[in-house]
Design a protein around this motif. Structure first.
Motif, short mmCIF file in Angstrom:
data_model
loop_
_atom_site.label_atom_id
_atom_site.label_comp_id
_atom_site.label_asym_id
_atom_site.label_seq_id
_atom_site.Cartn_x
_atom_site.Cartn_y
_atom_site.Cartn_z
N PRO A 15 81.19 82.71 28.00
CA PRO A 15 82.64 82.64 27.74
C PRO A 15 83.03 83.09 26.34
O PRO A 15 84.04 83.80 26.17
CB PRO A 15 82.95 81.16 27.98
CG PRO A 15 81.92 80.70 28.94
CD PRO A 15 80.67 81.46 28.59
N GLU A 16 82.26 82.70 25.33
CA GLU A 16 82.62 83.10 23.97
C GLU A 16 82.46 84.60 23.76
O GLU A 16 83.22 85.22 23.03
CB GLU A 16 81.79 82.33 22.94
CG GLU A 16 80.28 82.54 23.03
CD GLU A 16 79.58 81.64 24.03
OE1 GLU A 16 78.34 81.60 24.01
OE2 GLU A 16 80.29 80.97 24.83
N ARG A 17 81.48 85.21 24.45
CA ARG A 17 81.29 86.65 24.35
C ARG A 17 82.43 87.39 25.07
O ARG A 17 82.93 88.42 24.58
CB ARG A 17 79.95 87.04 24.97
CG ARG A 17 79.61 88.51 24.89
CD ARG A 17 79.32 88.96 23.50
NE ARG A 17 78.73 90.30 23.48
CZ ARG A 17 79.05 91.24 22.62
NH1 ARG A 17 79.94 91.00 21.68
NH2 ARG A 17 78.46 92.43 22.66
N VAL A 18 82.85 86.86 26.21
CA VAL A 18 83.97 87.47 26.93
C VAL A 18 85.22 87.46 26.06
O VAL A 18 85.94 88.46 25.97
CB VAL A 18 84.22 86.72 28.26
CG1 VAL A 18 85.52 87.19 28.90
CG2 VAL A 18 83.06 86.94 29.24
N ALA A 19 85.48 86.33 25.41
CA ALA A 19 86.66 86.24 24.54
C ALA A 19 86.58 87.23 23.39
O ALA A 19 87.58 87.88 23.03
CB ALA A 19 86.79 84.81 24.01
N GLN A 20 85.37 87.37 22.82
CA GLN A 20 85.18 88.31 21.71
C GLN A 20 85.41 89.75 22.16
O GLN A 20 86.09 90.54 21.48
CB GLN A 20 83.77 88.15 21.16
CG GLN A 20 83.44 89.10 20.02
CD GLN A 20 81.96 89.06 19.65
OE1 GLN A 20 81.09 89.10 20.52
NE2 GLN A 20 81.69 88.96 18.36
N LEU A 21 84.87 90.09 23.33
CA LEU A 21 85.02 91.45 23.83
C LEU A 21 86.47 91.75 24.20
O LEU A 21 86.95 92.88 24.02
CB LEU A 21 84.11 91.67 25.05
CG LEU A 21 82.61 91.67 24.76
CD1 LEU A 21 81.83 91.78 26.06
CD2 LEU A 21 82.24 92.80 23.81
#
Length: 305
Positions: free
Chosen positions: A54-60
């Protein structure tokens, strides 16, 4: 398949709530492999699993929205390199799959509509057309209910040869055969040892100021997600001039949305039974005579929304 009792009525269109996102795909066991021409590919590593946190999705998503001159996202090495090497090998496997495209605006080769794909290429498209991968794209772009096109209209295998260019353009608005709205294109490049001096890099243009703002070199394993919109002008205007005559190659897929997505059009999504019980016919008539908002509230309260 679920069946819902209904009469052939057509009440007004109702907005349906967006289903919860599922950014975490169900990866197969670590010991699970697929073998293509003697190359063992670990299924769990075909796509970088870290992309789905989830945190990577938000960053991307933030990175995509910050793209200039319009939203886009460039990612390196998200697919297993051995898979992409096998895909590259297969470009010459089926010569009947190709069509030449030549005009004053472009010079390229593309796979035909509905191509017969070799195993590794089919695996690549199976991955990016899977439900969990499309959910990830929806989470990144904010576009729900994305649809893929297994016949790969406008997509598939792309190849440019010496001297080839593609004038600055926007992609098509709608699928020529299905009428669906074009939402984005997803491209993975397959060019090893790429030298920028060879030209043919992807250029992202600012139409208002008539200039190239961002250049993306088509290096092996590099992927670009390019949402479609009124200002998404791109192309490669500098002719390809590789010293050894090598082509510029990529694989691409478009994703679409339907104008009916997320909307309940009466009972068109339910089965219609030939014979129904009297009490159920009465319920159907009551539903027709009652404001739609009442029934939506009732479904939510009973957990059937």
């Amino acid at each position: 398949m679920s069946a819902v009792l209904t009469l052939p009525l057509d009440p007004p269109v109702l907005e349906q709530p967006l289903p919860p996102a599922a950014p975490q795909p169900r990866f197969p066991p670590a010991s699970d492999f697929v073998s293509i021409r003697g190359v063992r590919l670990p299924r769990m590593e075909l796509v970088d699993p870290s992309l789905f946190a989830p945190e990577r999705v938000a960053q991307l998503r933030e990175q995509l929205m910050a793209g200039q001159p319009f939203p886009h996202l460039v990612l390196d090495h998200i697919f297993h390199p051995a898979l992409l090497e096998l895909v590259l090998e297969e470009f010459d496997a089926r010569p009947e799959n190709w069509t030449e495209v030549k005009s004053r605006y472009e010079s390229t080769r593309r796979s035909v509509l509905g191509p017969t794909l070799a195993p590794a290429t089919q695996l690549y498209f199976d991955i990016i057309h899977s439900g969990w991968f499309i959910d990830w794209l929806s989470a990144l772009t904010g576009v729900p209910y994305l649809l893929s096109d297994p016949k790969l209209f406008g997509g598939g295998l792309h190849e440019s040869r010496t001297g080839a260019t593609f004038a600055v353009h926007r992609d098509f608005n709608r699928h020529r055969h299905l009428g669906l709205k074009n939402e984005m294109v997803f491209i993975t490049y397959l060019n090893k040892g790429w030298d920028p001096s060879w030209g043919s890099a992807l250029e992202l243009w600012d139409k208002k100021h008539d200039r190239c703002v961002t250049t993306v070199q088509p290096e092996f394993g590099r992927t670009i997600l390019l949402p479609h919109g009124p200002v998404s002008y791109h192309g490669h205007t500098k002719p390809l001039q590789a010293p050894d005559g090598r082509p510029r190659r990529s694989v691409a897929a478009y994703y679409y949305s339907s104008p009916l997505a997320g909307k309940q059009h009466g009972d068109e999504s339910a089965s219609i039974f030939m014979k129904t019980h009297r009490v159920d016919r009465a319920k159907a008539i009551a539903r027709m005579l009652t404001p739609p908002a009442f029934w939506m509230l009732a479904r939510k309260m009973t957990g059937r929304a």
